[in-house]
Design an enzyme around this catalytic site. Structure first.
Site, PDB file in Angstrom:
ATOM      1  N   ASP A   1       0.826  -1.205   0.000  1.00  0.00           N
ATOM      2  CA  ASP A   1       0.000   0.000   0.000  1.00  0.00           C
ATOM      3  C   ASP A   1       0.861   1.257   0.000  1.00  0.00           C
ATOM      4  O   ASP A   1       2.042   1.230   0.343  1.00  0.00           O
ATOM      5  CB  ASP A   1      -0.930   0.015   1.222  1.00  0.00           C
ATOM      6  CG  ASP A   1      -0.170   0.057   2.536  1.00  0.00           C
ATOM      7  OD1 ASP A   1       0.775  -0.746   2.704  1.00  0.00           O
ATOM      8  OD2 ASP A   1      -0.513   0.880   3.406  1.00  0.00           O
TER       9      ASP A   1
ATOM     10  N   GLU B   1       0.169  -1.134   5.747  1.00  0.00           N
ATOM     11  CA  GLU B   1       1.298  -0.728   6.606  1.00  0.00           C
ATOM     12  C   GLU B   1       1.200   0.752   6.943  1.00  0.00           C
ATOM     13  O   GLU B   1       1.542   1.170   8.058  1.00  0.00           O
ATOM     14  CB  GLU B   1       2.619  -1.031   5.893  1.00  0.00           C
ATOM     15  CG  GLU B   1       3.856  -0.949   6.772  1.00  0.00           C
ATOM     16  CD  GLU B   1       4.484   0.436   6.830  1.00  0.00           C
ATOM     17  OE1 GLU B   1       5.398   0.635   7.646  1.00  0.00           O
ATOM     18  OE2 GLU B   1       4.058   1.332   6.060  1.00  0.00           O
TER      19      GLU B   1
END
Length: 369
Positions: A78, A139
């Site tokens: 991400d 994350e």
């Protein structure tokens, strides 16, 4: 051994796939397809039921020489915002964007390096031990993917997270724990022009609380910050509610606990003294880690860096990563610098030379283990 042109092409392809935090489905599908084309079986875990994000974490188990230690490498798929419609350009050996978005080198540079590494291993028939690749979701949103990861999947002896903005060769051996502090201040409403003395301003309570507490750099291991402050609607009403969100971090858990307790006490005492009320919620975010510099995971990374001509240094970080979570699962994990610059901004850059250096270091780690 590595193919620089292919490495760069892989990175450029990855950053052009939209994958803002929570919307990882497209990049996950692309990675699954890519690993399968390399004849690796990919597991997508069921963490979506907990995260409600766009995909699950990906795990790739690669068989190897059983006489060698099993190790793992991790990255996250991400990115932060604005990360849609990224248009990378190359200027003088540095990859950047057109200035309207981030680049997404955090952490697609790490993924590109791992993919090139696996291709080289196959092409050169490199002797290696068992390798795990773990690519997480979320994350950038308090490490939620790693937190939802089932540690039973993690069968390696130690590992490396490719996720730090320092120059390649930097080895992060310690990082802080973090806790959030969420506060709602309640006062008493009144007309600000006709009878303000009948009101109790929640904004005033909050402001005085913040001014009375110790924030910023507390000591070499500890920091604290107020990052969000909201209250009121119009100027002619004494605000009876105010919301504050802050954090504290420390490499020492006792210091973190003391700092959070201090912030909580100041909010509560100030509110009580001014006739209001403070509701304080403490939210642990992630634990710290501190891996000994004489441990195998550090010594291998250090030696690998030297072997490929780097000047390795170890350091402690002020930020968290998936390594914080994986260490809490009992698997020693350190962070390898990727070399990206100005991450989380529209000025983000990725020097091609750093991509190459990290690939060389990772390949050398695999050979040394």
């Amino acid at each position: 051994m590595l193919n620089q042109e292919r490495l760069v092409e892989t990175f450029l392809e990855l950053v052009q796939i939209d994958s803002e935090t929570g919307f990882e489905r497209e990049i996950a599908d692309h990675l699954i397809k890519t690993f399968e084309e390399l004849n690796y079986h990919v597991i997508e875990d069921d963490s979506q039921k907990d995260t409600h994000f766009g995909a699950g974490n990906l795990i790739v188990n690669i068989e190897g020489n059983e006489s060698k230690k099993p190790i793992y490498f991790s990255c996250h798929m991400d990115t932060v915002t604005p990360g849609k419609g990224i248009k990378p350009v190359i200027n003088n050996g540095v990859i950047e964007t057109d200035g309207t978005t981030i680049l997404g080198a955090d952490d697609k540079a790490g993924i590109a390096v791992l993919l090139e590494t696996l291709k080289v291993i196959k092409e050169e028939k490199v002797d290696h031990g068992p390798i795990q690749i773990i690519i997480s979701v979320g994350e950038e949103s308090q490490l939620v993917g790693a937190k939802a990861f089932d540690s039973a999947y993690l069968t390696s002896e130690f590992g490396y997270a490719l996720d730090s903005g320092n120059k390649v060769g930097t080895i992060v051996t310690a990082a802080p724990s973090q806790a959030k502090i969420e506060v709602t201040i309640t006062g008493k409403t009144a007309h600000a022009g006709l009878e303000p003395e009948k009101g109790i301003s929640a904004i005033n309570i909050a402001a005085k609380s913040v001014s009375r507490m110790t924030l910023g750099r507390i000591d070499e291991e500890t920091t604290a910050n107020i990052g969000r402050f909201e209250g009121g609607t119009v100027t002619n009403i004494v605000a009876d509610s105010c919301y504050i969100l802050g954090e504290a971090r420390s490499l020492d858990q006792d210091k973190l606990d003391r700092q959070i307790a201090h912030m909580k006490e100041v909010f509560e005492a100030t509110a009580e003294g001014m006739g209001g009320r403070a509701e304080v919620n403490i939210i642990p975010s992630y634990p710290s880690f501190n891996v000994a510099e004489d441990s195998d995971v550090v010594k291998v990374a250090y030696q690998a860096a030297e072997n490929v001509g780097l000047s390795p240094v170890t350091k402690k970080s002020g930020g968290g990563s998936d390594a914080n979570i994986f260490n809490s699962y009992g698997v020693p994990t350190i962070v390898l610098a990727v070399g990206y610059e100005q991450i989380h901004t529209k000025q983000e850059k990725m020097p091609i030379s750093e991509l190459v250096k990290l690939t060389e270091q990772v390949l050398e780690i695999i050979k040394l283990v």
